[in-house]
Design a protein around this motif. Structure first.
Motif, PDB file in Angstrom:
ATOM      1  N   GLY A  41      14.328   1.317  -3.400  1.00 32.56           N
ATOM      2  CA  GLY A  41      13.857   2.540  -4.043  1.00 32.56           C
ATOM      3  C   GLY A  41      12.596   3.124  -3.435  1.00 32.56           C
ATOM      4  N   GLY A  42      12.423   2.984  -2.141  1.00 31.09           N
ATOM      5  CA  GLY A  42      11.251   3.532  -1.450  1.00 31.09           C
ATOM      6  C   GLY A  42      10.376   2.436  -0.885  1.00 31.09           C
ATOM      7  N   THR A  43       9.357   2.855  -0.162  1.00 24.91           N
ATOM      8  CA  THR A  43       8.489   1.858   0.452  1.00 24.91           C
ATOM      9  C   THR A  43       7.650   1.111  -0.580  1.00 24.91           C
ATOM     10  OG1 THR A  43       6.837   3.558   0.936  1.00 24.91           O
ATOM     11  CG2 THR A  43       8.386   3.014   2.691  1.00 24.91           C
ATOM     12  N   ARG A  44       7.314   1.759  -1.673  1.00 20.61           N
ATOM     13  CA  ARG A  44       6.594   1.045  -2.741  1.00 20.61           C
ATOM     14  C   ARG A  44       7.461  -0.068  -3.313  1.00 20.61           C
ATOM     15  NH1 ARG A  44       3.843   6.227  -5.655  1.00 20.61           N
ATOM     16  NH2 ARG A  44       2.270   6.564  -4.061  1.00 20.61           N
ATOM     17  N   GLY A  45       8.740   0.170  -3.412  1.00 15.49           N
ATOM     18  CA  GLY A  45       9.657  -0.867  -3.868  1.00 15.49           C
ATOM     19  C   GLY A  45       9.729  -2.025  -2.890  1.00 15.49           C
ATOM     20  N   CYS A  46       9.621  -1.719  -1.604  1.00 15.94           N
ATOM     21  CA  CYS A  46       9.604  -2.778  -0.581  1.00 15.94           C
ATOM     22  C   CYS A  46       8.350  -3.639  -0.745  1.00 15.94           C
ATOM     23  CB  CYS A  46       9.650  -2.179   0.820  1.00 15.94           C
ATOM     24  SG  CYS A  46      11.215  -1.370   1.217  1.00 15.94           S
ATOM     25  N   VAL A  47       7.216  -2.995  -1.001  1.00 16.45           N
ATOM     26  CA  VAL A  47       5.969  -3.735  -1.218  1.00 16.45           C
ATOM     27  C   VAL A  47       6.072  -4.560  -2.502  1.00 16.45           C
ATOM     28  CG1 VAL A  47       3.496  -3.512  -1.673  1.00 16.45           C
ATOM     29  CG2 VAL A  47       4.572  -2.120   0.108  1.00 16.45           C
ATOM     30  N   ALA A  48       6.671  -3.992  -3.531  1.00 19.34           N
ATOM     31  CA  ALA A  48       6.854  -4.730  -4.785  1.00 19.34           C
ATOM     32  C   ALA A  48       7.742  -5.950  -4.560  1.00 19.34           C
ATOM     33  CB  ALA A  48       7.448  -3.829  -5.853  1.00 19.34           C
ATOM     34  N   HIS A  49       8.776  -5.797  -3.740  1.00 22.83           N
ATOM     35  CA  HIS A  49       9.652  -6.926  -3.398  1.00 22.83           C
ATOM     36  C   HIS A  49       8.841  -8.017  -2.702  1.00 22.83           C
ATOM     37  CE1 HIS A  49      13.060  -9.206  -1.889  1.00 22.83           C
ATOM     38  NE2 HIS A  49      12.536  -9.099  -0.685  1.00 22.83           N
ATOM     39  N   LEU A  50       8.016  -7.610  -1.759  1.00 26.16           N
ATOM     40  CA  LEU A  50       7.162  -8.554  -1.045  1.00 26.16           C
ATOM     41  C   LEU A  50       6.266  -9.301  -2.027  1.00 26.16           C
ATOM     42  CD1 LEU A  50       5.129  -7.650   2.121  1.00 26.16           C
ATOM     43  CD2 LEU A  50       4.131  -8.974   0.305  1.00 26.16           C
ATOM     44  N   ALA A  51       5.610  -8.568  -2.927  1.00 27.20           N
ATOM     45  CA  ALA A  51       4.688  -9.171  -3.891  1.00 27.20           C
ATOM     46  C   ALA A  51       5.414 -10.109  -4.853  1.00 27.20           C
ATOM     47  CB  ALA A  51       3.959  -8.085  -4.671  1.00 27.20           C
ATOM     48  N   THR A  52       6.586  -9.687  -5.307  1.00 28.07           N
ATOM     49  CA  THR A  52       7.356 -10.515  -6.241  1.00 28.07           C
ATOM     50  C   THR A  52       7.839 -11.800  -5.567  1.00 28.07           C
ATOM     51  OG1 THR A  52       8.108  -8.565  -7.419  1.00 28.07           O
ATOM     52  CG2 THR A  52       9.395 -10.556  -7.727  1.00 28.07           C
ATOM     53  N   THR A  53       8.298 -11.668  -4.353  1.00 27.19           N
ATOM     54  CA  THR A  53       8.869 -12.814  -3.652  1.00 27.19           C
ATOM     55  C   THR A  53       7.804 -13.795  -3.177  1.00 27.19           C
ATOM     56  OG1 THR A  53      10.676 -11.388  -2.915  1.00 27.19           O
ATOM     57  CG2 THR A  53      10.406 -13.467  -1.758  1.00 27.19           C
TER      58      THR A  53
END
Length: 90
Positions: A41-53
């Motif tokens: 859902g966008g680059t912010r979602g990619c960063v959120a994925h990184l943070a969550t993982t």
């Protein structure tokens, strides 16, 4: 602006399915980034994925982020920005 775009692309590549041991071609990098941006859902979602993982164990993410930054800088870093090809950092 340019460094923000490189950072957004690196985050998206980090969140992609490409293995960190790969040396992908420019078209493969473009496709992996586009797919990760769509999926999250966008680059912010990619960063959120990184943070969550990796939030609790960021040391495990360091090698993959170094790889993603290196690939993005090699792929996009030395050529002028083409405004028609930019991914929007959403």
């Amino acid at each position: 602006m340019r460094s923000h775009l490189l950072t957004a692309r690196a985050a998206a590549l980090f969140a992609s399915d490409l293995p960190a041991s790969s040396r992908p071609s420019a078209p493969a990098v473009n496709e992996a980034i586009a797919e990760a941006v769509r999926r999250h859902g966008g680059t912010r979602g990619c960063v959120a994925h990184l943070a969550t993982t990796y939030g609790d164990y960021p040391e495990f993410a360091a090698a993959r982020m170094r790889w993603a930054r290196a690939v993005v800088e090699t792929t996009y870093g030395s050529r002028p920005v083409d405004r028609n090809q930019e991914l929007v950092a959403a």
